[in-house]
Design a protein around this motif. Structure first.
Motif, PDB file in Angstrom:
ATOM      1  N   CYS A   1       0.797  -1.228   0.044  1.00  0.00           N
ATOM      2  CA  CYS A   1       0.028  -0.099  -0.335  1.00  0.00           C
ATOM      3  C   CYS A   1       0.930   1.348  -0.110  1.00  0.00           C
ATOM      4  O   CYS A   1       0.468   2.200  -0.382  1.00  0.00           O
ATOM      5  CB  CYS A   1      -1.026  -0.009   1.091  1.00  0.00           C
TER       6      CYS A   1
ATOM      7  N   GLU B   1      -7.016   0.531  -5.650  1.00  0.00           N
ATOM      8  CA  GLU B   1      -6.479   1.294  -4.678  1.00  0.00           C
ATOM      9  C   GLU B   1      -6.033   2.844  -4.990  1.00  0.00           C
ATOM     10  O   GLU B   1      -5.628   3.246  -6.191  1.00  0.00           O
ATOM     11  CB  GLU B   1      -5.137   0.830  -4.088  1.00  0.00           C
TER      12      GLU B   1
ATOM     13  N   ALA C   1       1.053   3.166  -4.415  1.00  0.00           N
ATOM     14  CA  ALA C   1      -0.088   2.507  -3.850  1.00  0.00           C
ATOM     15  C   ALA C   1      -0.937   2.254  -5.041  1.00  0.00           C
ATOM     16  O   ALA C   1      -1.974   1.440  -4.926  1.00  0.00           O
ATOM     17  CB  ALA C   1      -0.601   3.334  -2.784  1.00  0.00           C
TER      18      ALA C   1
ATOM     19  N   PRO D   1      -6.499   1.653   2.804  1.00  0.00           N
ATOM     20  CA  PRO D   1      -6.390   0.133   2.890  1.00  0.00           C
ATOM     21  C   PRO D   1      -6.767  -0.250   4.251  1.00  0.00           C
ATOM     22  O   PRO D   1      -6.558   0.344   5.076  1.00  0.00           O
ATOM     23  CB  PRO D   1      -4.833  -0.009   2.418  1.00  0.00           C
TER      24      PRO D   1
ATOM     25  N   THR E   1      -8.849  -3.597  -0.213  1.00  0.00           N
ATOM     26  CA  THR E   1      -9.795  -2.190   0.068  1.00  0.00           C
ATOM     27  C   THR E   1     -11.109  -2.444   0.326  1.00  0.00           C
ATOM     28  O   THR E   1     -11.629  -3.621   0.182  1.00  0.00           O
ATOM     29  CB  THR E   1      -9.807  -1.787  -1.651  1.00  0.00           C
TER      30      THR E   1
END
Length: 523
Positions: free
Chosen positions: A13, A458, A465, A508, A519
Motif C-alpha cells: 500500500c 487502490e 499505492a 487500505p 480495499t
C-alpha cells in the motif's frame, strides 16, 4: 505477526519505505524500561502525548507518537490527525506507530485509548502536525459491488455510478467545470460530469448519432460547436464519421441540441481540431487514413436552388465525392485504430495506435497547412508489453486517449517544447507520460504488488499505492491542476492531483489473519 503484516502493508500500500528504522523500534532488545514498554493500558492513569516525529508530512507518511499509557493493544487505540483517523500499525506503552491519513489539514494529534470495558482516556498533543497536501490518485465518483450489479446511477457524486464502457473525456472550453464522456458502444451516449455541482448526468442519447459507437469529442476553435467522432462496424462509405453539435440558446448541450452530420466516410475513431488554424482532422480505421477538412466550408455553406420547378434545395452531405475533405496519408496498413491528439502549439500531432500499441508523430507543415507523413515516436508496431524506456524501446499495451500538459519546469528552463504527453495505457492498467525527448515513464498505477496483480482500485501515492484497471479516457484541468481518468473496468472516475477536501481516498485495511491488504467493500 504484527511486524510481518506491517511489512506487507508497507510493500503493497505504501511502497518501499524505510522499514528498518521502525522495525528496530518495535523489535530492539528489551532494556530496563521493558516493563513500561509492554505494560497494558491503566484506566486510572491519564494518557499523555509528549511529542511526535516527523512534525510535518503528508498522506501515507510514517509517524511515531510518543507519550505514556498507550497500552499494548493496537485494537484499543485510535489516533486522529487533523480529525481524520490514521492507520495504527503497532502500539507500545510509550509509543505508537502509524501512517498519516489523507486530508489531515488542521493537524491536531489526538490519541484515544480504551480497555474495552467502558474506560476511555483521550490526550491531545500540545502542538499540531503540519500537513502537506500531496499529489495522489483519488476516486472522484463511482463504485463496483461484489457482483458488479450496481448498474448506472446518475446524480450526486456521492451515489452515482456506471462508467461501464470504454470511452474518451473532454472538458468544455467555455464551461471548464464540465467534463464530457463519449462512450464507445452502440448503445452509448454522451454524459456530463459537473465538477462544480458534483453531479453526473446523461447528456445526449445514442439515437442522436444513429446509434453508432461514440469515439471521442473535440471542439471548434471558438468553442461554439462540439464535434463527435462515430464508428460503424461496417464499411458503409456514407456512414457519418464526424457529427457537429450546436449549443442550445443557453450555451449548454443536451438532447435538444442540433446534431448534424459533418463528414461521412467510414469507421472513424477520432476527430481533432488544429488549435491555431481551426482545421478539422479525422481518421478512418478501414485503411488507416488521416483526412482534413475546413470547418468554415460547413459553417458558411449556403444551399442553392437545384430544381426551379420544385424549389428543392441542395443540402450539406459531407461525402468524399463532394470534395469537402481530402486525404493526407495512410499511417501504414489497413485496420489500424488510432486517436489523434494535436499539440497546443499546432506544430505536431501524436497518433496513438490503439490496436497496434505504438505512437506516431506527424509534423505540421505551416506553408502547406497540413500534417505530414508520420514516424514512430514511442513503442513498436504490434508489440504489446510494458517497458519504460526511450523511443522505440518503450513498450505499451493498447494505449488509448492522450492529453498534452504543460510542464512548468520546462518553462523555467526555457525549452522550446514545454508539454509532456500523458496516455491512458489501457491493458497495462496505468497512466504513462512521454516527454518531448521521447522518454516514456509510468506516471500512475502499475504499483508494487504482493499478490502478483498490477490492477486494482487502490488510491494514494501514484507510483507506490495506486492501481487502475482498463483505463481509456484521460483529461486534464489546468485550473485544478488535476487529471481525470475513466477507469471503466473499475466503474469509476479517478482523479490525480494535489489532494483537497473534495478528494475521496479509499484507505487500505490490513487483515491480520490473512496478512493481506485489502480495499474496503463498497456494497
Amino acid at each position: 505477526m504484527i511486524l510481518k503484516s506491517f511489512k506487507k502493508a508497507l510493500n503493497r500500500c505504501f511502497g518501499i519505505l524505510c522499514i528498518a528504522g521502525l522495525a528496530y523500534g518495535m523489535t530492539s532488545c528489551k532494556s530496563d524500561d521493558e516493563t513500561a514498554n509492554y505494560s497494558p493500558f491503566d484506566p486510572k492513569q491519564e494518557v499523555v502525548v509528549t511529542s511526535f516525529t516527523p512534525e510535518e508530512g503528508g498522506y501515507q507518511d510514517q509517524i511515531v507518537i510518543y507519550g505514556r499509557n498507550f497500552g499494548n493493544k493496537k485494537e484499543n487505540v485510535t489516533l486522529k490527525i487533523g480529525g481524520k483517523e490514521a492507520v495504527v500499525v503497532n502500539v507500545q506503552w510509550d509509543k505508537l506507530y502509524a501512517f498519516v491519513p489523507s486530508q489531515a489539514f488542521s493537524g491536531e494529534v489526538e490519541v484515544t485509548v480504551t480497555d474495552g470495558e467502558g474506560n476511555v482516556k483521550t490526550a491531545t498533543a500540545s502542538k499540531n502536525f503540519t500537513y502537506e497536501a500531496k499529489v495522489v490518485v483519488g476516486t472522484l465518483c463511482g463504485y463496483q459491488n461484489e457482483h458488479d450489479s450496481q448498474g448506472e446511477l446518475f446524480g450526486s457524486f456521492d451515489v452515482c455510478t456506471g462508467f461501464l464502457y470504454e470511452g474518451c473525456l473532454a472538458f468544455d472550453p467555455l464551461y471548464p467545470d464540465k467534463l464530457y464522456i463519449a462512450y464507445d458502444t452502440g448503445s452509448g451516449y454522451l454524459a456530463e460530469l459537473n465538477l462544480e455541482t458534483r453531479t453526473y448526468s446523461r447528456l445526449m442519447s445514442a439515437n442522436k448519432f444513429q446509434n453508432q459507437r461514440l469515439r471521442n469529442i473535440a471542439f471548434s476553435q471558438d468553442g461554439k460547436y462540439m464535434l463527435v467522432s462515430t464508428d460503424r462496424a461496417d464499411n458503409d462509405l456514407h456512414s457519418t464519421s464526424v457529427w457537429i453539435v450546436t449549443r442550445n440558446a443557453n450555451g449548454t448541450f443536451s438532447d435538444s441540441s442540433s446534431c448534424q452530420p459533418l463528414v461521412a466516410y467510414k469507421q472513424c475513431n477520432s476527430v481533432a481540431v488544429h488549435p491555431v488554424n481551426g482545421e478539422v482532422y479525422f481518421n478512418s480505421f478501414s485503411n488507416g487514413e488521416l483526412f482534413t477538412m475546413n470547418l468554415d466550408d460547413y459553417l458558411n455553406f449556403e444551399p442553392t436552388v437545384s430544381n426551379p420547378l420544385t424549389g428543392e434545395m441542395t443540402s450539406w452531405t459531407g461525402y468524399r465525392e463532394d470534395n469537402c475533405f481530402r486525404e493526407l496519408f495512410k499511417i501504414q496498413d489497413p485496420s489500424y485504430e488510432f486517436m489523434v491528439t494535436i499539440h497546443p502549439s499546432g506544430n505536431y500531432a501524436y497518433l496513438t495506435v490503439v490496436n497496434r500499441s505504438y505512437i506516431l508523430r506527424s509534423d505540421y507543415d505551416w506553408n502547406k497547412k497540413q500534417f505530414t507523413t508520420p514516424y514512430v515516436i514511442a513503442g513498436e508496431n504490434g508489440i504489446e508489453d510494458y517497458t519504460d524506456a526511450v523511443g522505440t524501446s518503450a513498450r505499451l499495451h493498447r494505449p488509448y486517449q492522450g492529453v498534452f500538459v504543460k510542464n512548468e519546469k520546462y518553462v523555467e528552463e526555457g525549452r522550446d517544447d514545454v508539454y509532456d504527453f500523458y496516455i491512458a495505457d489501457c491493458l497495462n492498467f496505468c497512466i504513462r507520460s512521454l516527454t518531448p525527448d521521447g522518454i516514456m515513464r509510468t506516471y500512475a498505477g502499475h504499483s508494487p504488488s504482493t499478490n502478483g496483480n498490477i490492477w486494482g482500485t487502490e488510491d494514494g501515492d501514484p507510483r507506490q499505492a495506486a492501481r487502475f484497471r482498463d483505463v481509456t479516457g484521460i483529461a486534464y484541468s489546468e485550473a485544478r491542476k488535476c487529471f481525470y481518468v475513466l477507469d471503466h473496468n473499475n466503474r469509476r472516475i479517478r482523479s490525480i492531483g494535489k489532494e483537497s477536501e473534495e478528494t475521496i481516498i479509499v484507505p487500505p485495511v490490513v487483515d491480520e489473519e490473512t496478512e493481506e491488504t485489502e480495499t474496503p467493500s463498497e456494497n
